[in-house]
Design a protein around this motif. Sequence first.
Motif, short mmCIF file in Angstrom:
data_model
loop_
_atom_site.label_atom_id
_atom_site.label_comp_id
_atom_site.label_asym_id
_atom_site.label_seq_id
_atom_site.Cartn_x
_atom_site.Cartn_y
_atom_site.Cartn_z
N HIS A 33 0.85 -1.09 -0.05
CA HIS A 33 -0.09 0.14 0.04
C HIS A 33 0.98 1.14 -0.02
O HIS A 33 1.85 1.33 0.92
CB HIS A 33 -0.99 -0.16 1.35
CG HIS A 33 -2.02 1.10 1.21
ND1 HIS A 33 -3.00 0.95 0.94
CD2 HIS A 33 -2.10 2.19 2.15
CE1 HIS A 33 -3.91 2.16 1.06
NE2 HIS A 33 -3.11 2.79 1.81
N ASP A 35 0.83 5.39 0.24
CA ASP A 35 0.04 6.43 0.61
C ASP A 35 0.39 7.66 0.00
O ASP A 35 1.72 8.20 0.31
CB ASP A 35 -0.15 6.75 2.02
CG ASP A 35 -0.85 5.52 2.61
OD1 ASP A 35 -1.95 5.69 2.30
OD2 ASP A 35 -0.37 4.73 3.66
N HIS A 66 -3.10 4.77 -2.82
CA HIS A 66 -3.96 5.58 -2.00
C HIS A 66 -4.02 6.94 -2.20
O HIS A 66 -2.95 7.69 -1.61
CB HIS A 66 -3.92 5.08 -0.51
CG HIS A 66 -5.12 5.85 0.12
ND1 HIS A 66 -5.19 5.72 1.66
CD2 HIS A 66 -6.35 6.43 0.06
CE1 HIS A 66 -6.14 6.34 2.00
NE2 HIS A 66 -6.86 6.92 1.20
N MET A 68 -4.52 10.53 -1.16
CA MET A 68 -4.88 11.48 -0.41
C MET A 68 -4.80 12.67 -1.11
O MET A 68 -3.88 13.56 -0.28
CB MET A 68 -4.67 11.14 0.86
CG MET A 68 -5.06 10.16 1.58
SD MET A 68 -4.22 9.48 2.99
CE MET A 68 -2.95 8.59 2.32
N ASP A 170 -8.35 0.85 6.47
CA ASP A 170 -6.92 1.58 6.67
C ASP A 170 -6.99 2.66 8.10
O ASP A 170 -7.62 3.50 7.83
CB ASP A 170 -6.84 2.46 5.29
CG ASP A 170 -5.48 2.91 4.99
OD1 ASP A 170 -4.73 2.92 6.02
OD2 ASP A 170 -5.55 3.55 3.96
ZN ZN Z 1 -3.71 4.45 3.29
#
Ligand code: ZN
Length: 214
Positions: A33, A35, A66, A68, A170
């Motif tokens: 994963h 971020d 992911h 953001m 998460d």
């Molecule tokens: Zn994340």
Amino acid sequence: MTRRIAPSVLAADFGRLREQVEQVVGAGARVIHVDVMDGHFVPPLSMGPQVVSALRGVEGITLDVHLMVERPERHVDAFADAGADSISIHAEATPHVHYALQAVRDAGCRAGLAVNPATPLEVFGEVEVDQALCMTVNPGWGGQAFIPASLDRIARLRALIGDGPDLIVDGGIDAATAGPCADAGATLFVAGTAIFSEPDPVAAYARIAAAAGA
Ligand code: ZN
Ligand code: DX5
């Protein structure tokens, strides 16, 4: 559905990034994963497509990105080109959720929709997703405590998306919280601090996997 653990490199030592990823792959991890934070949607800055490129050569893994970031549709191609296999965008980050998910699919990646802890889940009734990401902390930082009300949200989210898509949890996932999340319907468990901040990440991975039934 198969349950899997996705170590989050946000908590890794970036001076030894590839070595640490290979260590958790040795422990059984098949999803990593990544971020991405833009300093706007969430206060911190984290990493960009270069980190995805740096990890794309690791054998036997898929890279789960992911985003953001605000207006994620503007960045999808850069992460797909870098080697992302799946990309989750936030429902709160764009007025064009359907378009952004389509852009992810058009780029050849599995399309994920992520929601913050206070965001109504109804949007999942309006779009098709390959994976649904339920934030179980407020996004932006690793090492936070799991929000207990998330368990009810996970169960409602599973009911909304049906059995097909992965349901990602998460934030604050460890050997204590993974089991209840699994019981509520989660299938992909992101864990950063609980793996990479432990003295033995391989043993930590195994404990979370056992707790999740992965
Ligand atoms: Zn994340
Ligand atoms: C938080 C990130 C998470 C983070 C989780 O904004 O989306 O993926 O890495 O970290 P831990 O496992 O430390 O809560």
